[in-house]
Design a protein around this motif. Structure first.
Motif, PDB file in Angstrom:
ATOM      1  N   VAL A 100      11.063 -41.301 -12.436  1.00  0.00           N
ATOM      2  CA  VAL A 100      11.036 -41.390 -10.983  1.00  0.00           C
ATOM      3  C   VAL A 100      12.309 -42.084 -10.514  1.00  0.00           C
ATOM      4  O   VAL A 100      12.587 -43.216 -10.913  1.00  0.00           O
ATOM      5  N   ASN A 101      13.101 -41.374  -9.689  1.00  0.00           N
ATOM      6  CA  ASN A 101      14.369 -41.898  -9.171  1.00  0.00           C
ATOM      7  C   ASN A 101      15.302 -42.338 -10.301  1.00  0.00           C
ATOM      8  O   ASN A 101      15.916 -43.403 -10.270  1.00  0.00           O
ATOM      9  N   ILE A 102      15.398 -41.488 -11.307  1.00  0.00           N
ATOM     10  CA  ILE A 102      16.307 -41.718 -12.423  1.00  0.00           C
ATOM     11  C   ILE A 102      17.397 -40.658 -12.347  1.00  0.00           C
ATOM     12  O   ILE A 102      17.117 -39.461 -12.417  1.00  0.00           O
ATOM     13  N   LYS A 156      14.317 -36.905  -8.664  1.00  0.00           N
ATOM     14  CA  LYS A 156      13.416 -37.628  -7.766  1.00  0.00           C
ATOM     15  C   LYS A 156      12.122 -37.962  -8.505  1.00  0.00           C
ATOM     16  O   LYS A 156      11.658 -39.098  -8.479  1.00  0.00           O
ATOM     17  N   GLU A 157      11.551 -36.963  -9.141  1.00  0.00           N
ATOM     18  CA  GLU A 157      10.390 -37.173  -9.995  1.00  0.00           C
ATOM     19  C   GLU A 157      10.287 -35.993 -10.951  1.00  0.00           C
ATOM     20  O   GLU A 157      10.355 -34.838 -10.527  1.00  0.00           O
ATOM     21  N   ALA A 158      10.163 -36.295 -12.221  1.00  0.00           N
ATOM     22  CA  ALA A 158      10.085 -35.246 -13.236  1.00  0.00           C
ATOM     23  C   ALA A 158       9.122 -35.674 -14.320  1.00  0.00           C
ATOM     24  O   ALA A 158       9.136 -36.823 -14.759  1.00  0.00           O
ATOM     25  N   VAL A 212      20.987 -44.376  -4.588  1.00  0.00           N
ATOM     26  CA  VAL A 212      20.527 -44.262  -3.206  1.00  0.00           C
ATOM     27  C   VAL A 212      19.124 -44.852  -3.070  1.00  0.00           C
ATOM     28  O   VAL A 212      18.845 -45.647  -2.172  1.00  0.00           O
ATOM     29  N   LYS A 213      18.227 -44.481  -3.980  1.00  0.00           N
ATOM     30  CA  LYS A 213      16.845 -44.982  -3.919  1.00  0.00           C
ATOM     31  C   LYS A 213      16.761 -46.451  -4.331  1.00  0.00           C
ATOM     32  O   LYS A 213      15.852 -47.162  -3.906  1.00  0.00           O
ATOM     33  N   LEU A 247      17.546 -52.241  -8.207  1.00  0.00           N
ATOM     34  CA  LEU A 247      18.922 -52.736  -8.129  1.00  0.00           C
ATOM     35  C   LEU A 247      18.951 -54.057  -7.362  1.00  0.00           C
ATOM     36  O   LEU A 247      18.292 -54.225  -6.338  1.00  0.00           O
ATOM     37  N   GLY A 248      19.714 -54.998  -7.880  1.00  0.00           N
ATOM     38  CA  GLY A 248      19.825 -56.308  -7.255  1.00  0.00           C
ATOM     39  C   GLY A 248      18.941 -57.351  -7.905  1.00  0.00           C
ATOM     40  O   GLY A 248      19.175 -58.551  -7.750  1.00  0.00           O
TER      41      GLY A 248
END
Length: 317
Positions: free
Chosen positions: A6-8, A12-14, A63-64, A84-85
């Motif tokens: 997910v968001n990799i 988006k999703e697989a 982005v996500k 992230l962060g």
């Protein structure tokens, strides 16, 4: 084994299921095929006991800004997530996701936290090994992979010399069974690796590129079945069709679908996808089509028209 991303990267999703036999990943560049390979590599590295949180950071969609990888195999489940962060990544693990903890780049993982994956990533003319006792990051060419001294370092620990030599001869015989039937060549090790045709020996550099690549794919798939003790072996073949004649592709599809290892063939070729689609009724073969940030299994004829259009330079859509 089921892998959910997910968001990799661009995905988006697989959700992909990798069982024994052959799985084909079809799609254009930057559609997420290699992203799945990188996720498998991360899991295989974690199998060696290191968290590798930094590797996950590089995979997150910028982005996500947050994403996760979920690995399921039998009753085992491992979820790895990162935003992230934040410092470190979150691991949730156990048959029912019964525990969780934050891990950092080089944290050691307990045995129960590790995904049981060994990955064999075939590039153009070499293979990278992850999750087994190998020099990670080192490309093994065919002559390296089948050198007795190298191979014993990978599989020979705990084996008596005679037992290892029996293993080596059996492996070479299995590879040659297919290679000779397909191409008329066989492999032979003397002071180095040679290709034999009839009574003649040839250095690998004097043999057609397609024959060398076919030998590498066969040797890696057969080796993966033998060395990945206690782990699920996954063979990932990048650009499967590269340098291979269509006859070799057809024969390899037939051999690879019969393997006990999970073999993934990444391809841009509509021929490979069509052949696998036609073979699906025999079992031990499946395919996923990557496009627009997701994966699916429905065949759209436009996929093949697009490939033909690219070859002849005519817009057929």
């Amino acid at each position: 084994m089921i892998l959910t991303l997910v968001n990799i990267g661009p995905l988006k999703e697989a959700r992909v299921e990798l069982g024994r036999g052959l799985t084909v990943f079809y799609g254009p560049n930057a559609s997420g095929k290699t992203t799945v390979a990188r996720a498998l590599r991360l899991l295989a590295l974690m199998n060696m006991g290191v968290a590798n949180a930094g590797e996950l950071m590089e995979l997150i969609n910028r982005v996500k800004r947050e994403g996760k990888i979920v690995y399921e195999d039998g009753g085992s489940v491992l979820e790895i997530s990162y935003a992230l962060g934040e410092r470190g990544a979150w691991l949730k693990f156990g048959g029912v996701l019964s525990g969780e903890r934050r891990v950092y780049a080089n944290d050691r993982l307990e045995s129960t936290d590790r995904p049981r994956i060994a990955m064999f990533w075939i590039l153009h003319d070499s293979v990278m090994l992850y999750g087994i006792k190998a020099q990670e990051g080192r490309p093994y060419e065919l002559a390296d992979l089948l050198a007795p001294s190298v191979l014993r370092g990978l599989v020979g620990e705990g084996k008596a010399l005679g037992e290892f030599l029996d293993f080596y001869e059996e492996l070479l015989a299995k590879v040659n069974k297919y290679l000779e039937a397909f191409s008329g060549h066989a492999l032979e090790y003397r002071d180095g690796l040679y290709f034999r045709r009839g009574i003649h020996l040839f250095h690998p550099s004097r043999v057609a590129e397609g024959v060398r690549r076919m030998a590498l794919i066969l040797a890696t798939a057969l080796l993966a079945e033998a060395v990945a003790e206690g782990a699920t072996p996954v063979v990932y073949v990048e650009e499967f069709e590269l340098s291979l004649h269509v006859d070799y592709l057809e024969l390899l599809i037939e051999v690879l679908r019969r393997r006990s290892a999970a073999v993934v063939a990444e391809t841009h070729s509509g021929f490979v996808l069509r052949r696998v689609y036609e073979t699906k009724s025999k079992g031990d073969v499946q395919y996923y089509i990557f496009e627009d940030g997701t994966v699916y299994t429905e065949i759209d004829p436009k996929l093949f028209k697009r490939e033909i259009a690219a070859m002849i330079g005519v817009n057929m859509l």
